[in-house]
Design an enzyme around this catalytic site. Sequence first.
Site, PDB file in Angstrom:
ATOM      1  N   ILE A   1      -8.898   8.313   8.745  1.00 46.39           N
ATOM      2  CA  ILE A   1      -9.982   9.148   8.484  1.00 46.39           C
ATOM      3  C   ILE A   1     -11.320   8.320   8.767  1.00 46.39           C
ATOM      4  O   ILE A   1     -11.075   6.905   8.461  1.00 46.39           O
ATOM      5  CB  ILE A   1     -10.294   9.770   7.174  1.00 46.39           C
ATOM      6  CG1 ILE A   1      -9.023  10.416   6.591  1.00 46.39           C
ATOM      7  CG2 ILE A   1     -11.554  10.715   6.829  1.00 46.39           C
ATOM      8  CD1 ILE A   1      -8.877  11.720   7.626  1.00 46.39           C
TER       9      ILE A   1
ATOM     10  N   TYR B   1       0.957  -1.025  -0.073  1.00 47.27           N
ATOM     11  CA  TYR B   1       0.041   0.117  -0.067  1.00 47.27           C
ATOM     12  C   TYR B   1       0.946   1.278   0.000  1.00 47.27           C
ATOM     13  O   TYR B   1       0.507   1.997  -0.648  1.00 47.27           O
ATOM     14  CB  TYR B   1      -0.771   0.047   1.268  1.00 47.27           C
ATOM     15  CG  TYR B   1      -1.988   1.113   1.488  1.00 47.27           C
ATOM     16  CD1 TYR B   1      -3.075   1.264   0.595  1.00 47.27           C
ATOM     17  CD2 TYR B   1      -1.423   1.934   2.232  1.00 47.27           C
ATOM     18  CE1 TYR B   1      -3.575   2.130   0.630  1.00 47.27           C
ATOM     19  CE2 TYR B   1      -2.310   3.232   2.261  1.00 47.27           C
ATOM     20  CZ  TYR B   1      -3.336   3.401   1.746  1.00 47.27           C
ATOM     21  OH  TYR B   1      -4.342   4.551   1.769  1.00 47.27           O
TER      22      TYR B   1
END
Lengths: 251, 251
Positions: free
Chosen positions: A189, A156
């Site tokens: 988030i 990632y």
Amino acid sequence: MVNPLDFTGKQILITGAAIGIGKETAVLLDKLGAKVILIDKNENGLKEITSCLESNGHHWFRHDLSDVDGILPKIKEIISICGALDGFVHCVGIRCRRPLSMITPVVLNEVISLNFGSFVELIRCITKKDHFNKGLSIVGISSVSSQIGSAGVTAYAASKAAMDGAVRCMAKELAPKSIRLNTVAPGQINTPAYADLLKINEGTEDATLSRQYLGLGEPIDVASVIAFLLSDSSRFITGSSIPVDGGFLSS
Amino acid sequence: MINPMELTGKQILVAGATSETGQSIIDQLINLGARVVMTDNTEEKPVVLQKILDNKNAVFYAFDIYNNSEIEPNFKRITDKHGVFNGFVYCAGIGGVRPLAQTKYSFTSEMMNANLYSFVEMVRCITRKKSFSQGGSIVAISSVSSIKGLKSKTAYCASKAAIDASVRCMAAELSERKIRVNSILKGWVESDMKNEFIKSNMELNGDDDLRRQILGIIDSAEIANTVAFLLSDATKSITGTSLLLDGGYTL
């Protein structure tokens, strides 16, 4: 009063628009007067979001961006129906947390191809003649992982660092065409992806939050920064990455 | 339409108001609905600023902002009179070009005093609990010089790097009160071009330096937009950051 984020008459393409940051960006840009074109592989999600938008004239297209070869014909179709673009936001991406021993070439390619390969291919297709208006602004969703290492995030993080590296080069190459490119680098988030992470961690907050001292961010915090980068208010910002990380990268 | 950068109901203190950048910032903050208290080390005000003071929601205080013993009493006078502030902008400071051989202690000291000490002292004084609101925002104007090396700019570059380092620490410390602290790394700005500092810098480093800024020269209105953005609630998750506003200079 002036509104530096007025998008009246502007048309913005958003990928990964059915969920999380992409969804929030679509909702915000609609409220700011933009026409949005939404791409996602989740058709039901697209229909649901489009029905929530306040104004009319938006478009959605079901497409799986892991099919990189299918991007050029899809963009041609979109432009022929909707017309030239003023902005593009790449929110599509997969999270991948697994130890190095499990990051086989197949896994690595899957992550890099969707998070990074589709991003470059979309930009290649969008920046063709007649596909964009003067002042086109492109925003990619990178991550704090692009700059800070953590265990299990190799694939990632590499895909996000690749985005940032490519953005710096494309910003230079496309500046003569008045095209700007930037990324935002969110920390943790409050999205469905974070909820999934909490499940894996059995409810324990992610360790990065202890250094993200403003706490968990909300999707609107990221969407607002994306809107700023899409707008003419950021006319001299190109090739950069703006952290939306509650202090994480500086701590 | 919503206006995410609206500053209605916010009271902002601006130090370094009479510079062209300061004037542009104040103009835009007022356009967005803020009330502005401004300060600088001269009673003489440029025409633009005088016009704002005649008509708008603004007030001006003159004192020697680079004399550290004057900051505390004057800020007390200002906060006693105007109450709680929601934002603070530091666009004061000085420039200066000198070869290392002439960069004596007194020169470096003067630079650090105007660019760092005054900034830190002002933040210390304005962030007293009864003077600055929870969720308030602080913005300092720094420069790409903070992260790049140029001939004869040792003192200037060091002072700007010092600002950015102080911003990261203040952000961590003030996060308990949800006060955000950020800086802007500006490149070459139109108004700078009139300064002797820039002219002599150009002679030393050549035009090449300007050509590196691929989007051209920055208008001070662009800085104003980014300052307003960082002061607004649209950036609730951004702190401890130094945003590049450099037209591609550092790419």
